[in-house]
Motif scaffolding. Structure first.
Motif, PDB file in Angstrom:
ATOM      1  N   ASP A 126      36.339  44.155  43.417  1.00 27.30           N
ATOM      2  CA  ASP A 126      35.055  44.761  43.050  1.00 27.30           C
ATOM      3  C   ASP A 126      35.308  46.004  42.206  1.00 27.30           C
ATOM      4  OD1 ASP A 126      33.574  43.094  45.100  1.00 27.30           O
ATOM      5  OD2 ASP A 126      34.835  44.288  46.427  1.00 27.30           O
ATOM      6  N   ILE A 142      32.050  41.746  41.090  1.00 29.47           N
ATOM      7  CA  ILE A 142      31.925  41.730  42.546  1.00 29.47           C
ATOM      8  C   ILE A 142      32.500  40.416  43.050  1.00 29.47           C
ATOM      9  CG2 ILE A 142      30.311  41.776  44.501  1.00 29.47           C
ATOM     10  CD1 ILE A 142      28.423  43.477  42.889  1.00 29.47           C
ATOM     11  N   ASP A 143      33.419  40.491  44.004  1.00 29.94           N
ATOM     12  CA  ASP A 143      34.088  39.271  44.492  1.00 29.94           C
ATOM     13  C   ASP A 143      34.772  38.518  43.364  1.00 29.94           C
ATOM     14  OD1 ASP A 143      33.608  39.352  47.210  1.00 29.94           O
ATOM     15  OD2 ASP A 143      31.663  38.350  47.049  1.00 29.94           O
ATOM     16  N   PHE A 147      28.932  40.236  37.997  1.00 25.28           N
ATOM     17  CA  PHE A 147      27.675  40.463  38.702  1.00 25.28           C
ATOM     18  C   PHE A 147      26.523  40.282  37.717  1.00 25.28           C
ATOM     19  CE2 PHE A 147      24.415  43.732  39.950  1.00 25.28           C
ATOM     20  CZ  PHE A 147      23.836  42.964  40.944  1.00 25.28           C
ATOM     21  N   LYS A 148      25.669  39.298  38.010  1.00 26.19           N
ATOM     22  CA  LYS A 148      24.593  38.972  37.071  1.00 26.19           C
ATOM     23  C   LYS A 148      23.284  39.677  37.387  1.00 26.19           C
ATOM     24  CE  LYS A 148      26.490  34.323  36.582  1.00 26.19           C
ATOM     25  NZ  LYS A 148      26.245  32.896  36.859  1.00 26.19           N
ATOM     26  N   LEU A 238      25.602  49.886  43.915  1.00 23.98           N
ATOM     27  CA  LEU A 238      26.470  48.711  44.022  1.00 23.98           C
ATOM     28  C   LEU A 238      27.505  48.813  45.151  1.00 23.98           C
ATOM     29  CD1 LEU A 238      27.157  48.227  40.199  1.00 23.98           C
ATOM     30  CD2 LEU A 238      25.497  46.994  41.593  1.00 23.98           C
ATOM     31  N   ASP A 239      27.699  49.994  45.703  1.00 20.66           N
ATOM     32  CA  ASP A 239      28.748  50.230  46.694  1.00 20.66           C
ATOM     33  C   ASP A 239      30.111  49.767  46.180  1.00 20.66           C
ATOM     34  OD1 ASP A 239      30.059  51.005  48.986  1.00 20.66           O
ATOM     35  OD2 ASP A 239      29.344  49.363  50.232  1.00 20.66           O
ATOM     36  N   ILE A 240      30.448  50.256  45.019  1.00 10.24           N
ATOM     37  CA  ILE A 240      31.741  49.960  44.399  1.00 10.24           C
ATOM     38  C   ILE A 240      32.377  51.292  44.020  1.00 10.24           C
ATOM     39  CG2 ILE A 240      32.917  48.907  42.424  1.00 10.24           C
ATOM     40  CD1 ILE A 240      30.729  46.844  42.301  1.00 10.24           C
TER      41      ILE A 240
ATOM     42  N   ARG B  70      31.346  43.950  55.742  1.00  9.56           N
ATOM     43  CA  ARG B  70      30.862  43.116  54.661  1.00  9.56           C
ATOM     44  C   ARG B  70      30.613  41.672  55.083  1.00  9.56           C
ATOM     45  NH1 ARG B  70      33.361  42.857  48.588  1.00  9.56           N
ATOM     46  NH2 ARG B  70      32.353  40.939  47.980  1.00  9.56           N
ATOM     47  N   PHE B 147      21.449  41.652  48.898  1.00 13.63           N
ATOM     48  CA  PHE B 147      22.530  42.029  47.989  1.00 13.63           C
ATOM     49  C   PHE B 147      23.449  43.027  48.706  1.00 13.63           C
ATOM     50  CE2 PHE B 147      23.909  45.145  44.626  1.00 13.63           C
ATOM     51  CZ  PHE B 147      24.940  44.359  44.140  1.00 13.63           C
ATOM     52  N   ALA B 154      25.442  48.075  49.759  1.00 15.53           N
ATOM     53  CA  ALA B 154      24.810  48.391  48.486  1.00 15.53           C
ATOM     54  C   ALA B 154      23.461  49.067  48.725  1.00 15.53           C
ATOM     55  CB  ALA B 154      24.598  47.113  47.687  1.00 15.53           C
TER      56      ALA B 154
END
Lengths: 298, 298
Positions: A126, A142-143, A147-148, A238-240, B70, B147, B154
């Motif tokens: 991610d 993401i994964d 991410f769309k 996004l928690d990234i 997660r 999400f 997120a």
């Protein structure tokens, strides 16, 4: 095989899935295919030649500079090549090459994904990818997947609100950055190697910052602060916490990094800061083609 | 079956998948289960009773007020019930009830999803859900699913940068909103029904706004503007244009809407505005339980 459809050139090549080495590279100018009136036909012909030459290649990834539909089959808004808007690119290619699989993606998204598979450093699954250039573009992975978002066109980091009632890229896009630099130069009374006649360039600023020029460093400090505030929104939504910075202006990476980190430290909590990692993207010129090829892994 | 684990009460009920009608509702105070020192055991016992009573129920959705991992199996940081932090809630329940499936989610995420399945209005498969209350919380539903983002947590809409060097909820959370209101009241010279002694309440503001009170409307105007700027970041990053507003302070929905729309119109382009839709959430008090039950659809 990867194909990077650009406004100036269409580049294609066979990419080794393990090493990312590009062989049989081919580039064709976009304009002449456009003027033929059969852009997609010409592209298909070029694909046919390559596939005939490499019978083992079964997957083709294509990056395009614009909006595509959510299911990644159709071209919606390719500003640089508007005559192909609305084309069902993937079904059409599949009809012509039924033995092959085609993977379509926006070019910035593809470039972001390419960093995962072919970048110099090992990346987590991610990350946020931001490109600094004429505008501020980007993508989120993401994964290990692009991410769309909801409508298919997530991640417009250049268009989050920033200061002065403007979106981020209207403050730190290349043109706006140079305006700000010339403005700061006009008001600056100290010693600097930046020209006072309104001709500051980004390469000049990077060179000056590298030589320790105080004004150049102040300009990049301001840029990093504004970029940081925009990134905070992305991190929170996004928690990234891994952020990759690419694009032509990422040449300034080390000069914007201190204020970028200061900004993120101000706004974020330990939950995020504990794993925060800001890196420079590594693919540079090959990002488009390798990114397109990386779509075949999806 | 849906279970809404809250800091004050744990509520559970059998939910009709078609109508969202709740039967066999049961509520237990959180404190006494906590003081027993066996919170999860007590919760499991209550589940056992319900499942014995309803042998046809095979799926149980559980909403919890905090951070989970997660893969949605483990409780990480449940601030209101910290002694259950670290518990492998889903595997433990599955071991006790091997014939049943358990679905764990953060309560705000669950409430957001509940609006899709049980809300009064038909919603699209992608929307942003924002709750206005003590803080500003929220979630995003993409493809009818919560999400999760990169790390699993997120969507912290309350924590995107806002004005005055503060995150959004430090400007328009309930406490901060009242501070702003009392401040604006002190500086206001016109006619208003809001008290001047620092005791403005949110219900008082909603009532005043409903009666056309100019100051109350100005306060909500300011709130809508700030909320709108935060939402712009979410729209741009997620490419989602349906926004649902819930939480206790959503009682002010019609008074914040004009400035919210003005703000979104200022920052967004037609690509987003063409499909922009801002609605009030409809589930109100049952949002937690119905949201938890809706996890069983995933």
């Amino acid at each position: 095989m990867g194909i990077d459809v650009g406004g100036t050139n269409v580049k294609m090549g066979i990419v080794d899935a393990e090493t990312g080495r590009i062989t049989s590279f081919y580039s064709h100018d976009t304009a002449s295919w456009r003027s033929s009136g059969h852009f997609l036909q010409s592209l298909g012909d070029a694909i046919a030649l390559k596939l005939a030459e490499f019978p083992n290649v079964k997957k083709v990834g294509i990056g395009v500079p614009g909006l595509i539909n959510r299911s990644r089959t159709k071209l919606l808004e390719i500003t640089a090549i508007p005559e192909i808007n609305g084309a069902d690119a993937v079904p059409d290619l599949k009809a012509r090459f039924p033995e092959h699989d085609f993977f379509l993606e926006n070019d910035a998204n593809a470039a972001a994904l390419g960093e995962y598979y072919f970048g110099e450093e090992k990346l987590p699954e991610d990350y946020i990818f931001v490109t600094l250039g004429t505008g501020v573009g980007g993508a989120a992975i993401i994964d290990k997947k692009v991410f769309k978002g909801g409508g298919g066109n997530a991640m417009e980091p250049g268009h989050v609100p920033s200061i002065n009632g403007k979106v981020l890229e209207r403050n730190i896009g290349k043109k706006e950055l140079l305006e700000m630099a010339n403005q700061m130069r006009a008001e600056y009374t100290g010693k600097t190697q930046l020209p006072a006649d309104g001709t500051i360039s980004t390469t000049g600023m990077v060179a000056a910052a590298g030589a320790g020029d105080d004004l150049a460093l102040r300009i990049f400090d301001k840029m990093g602060t504004l970029l940081g505030e925009g990134l905070v929104s992305m991190v929170r939504i996004l928690d990234i916490t891994t952020i990759l910075i690419g694009g032509g202006l990422s040449a300034s990476f080390e000069y914007i990094l201190p204020s970028l980190e200061r900004s993120l430290n101000y706004w974020l909590t330990p939950y995020y800061l504990n794993t925060l990692s800001i890196k420079r993207a590594t693919l540079a010129n090959d990002a488009g083609l390798l990114g397109a090829a990386s779509l075949c892994f999806e």
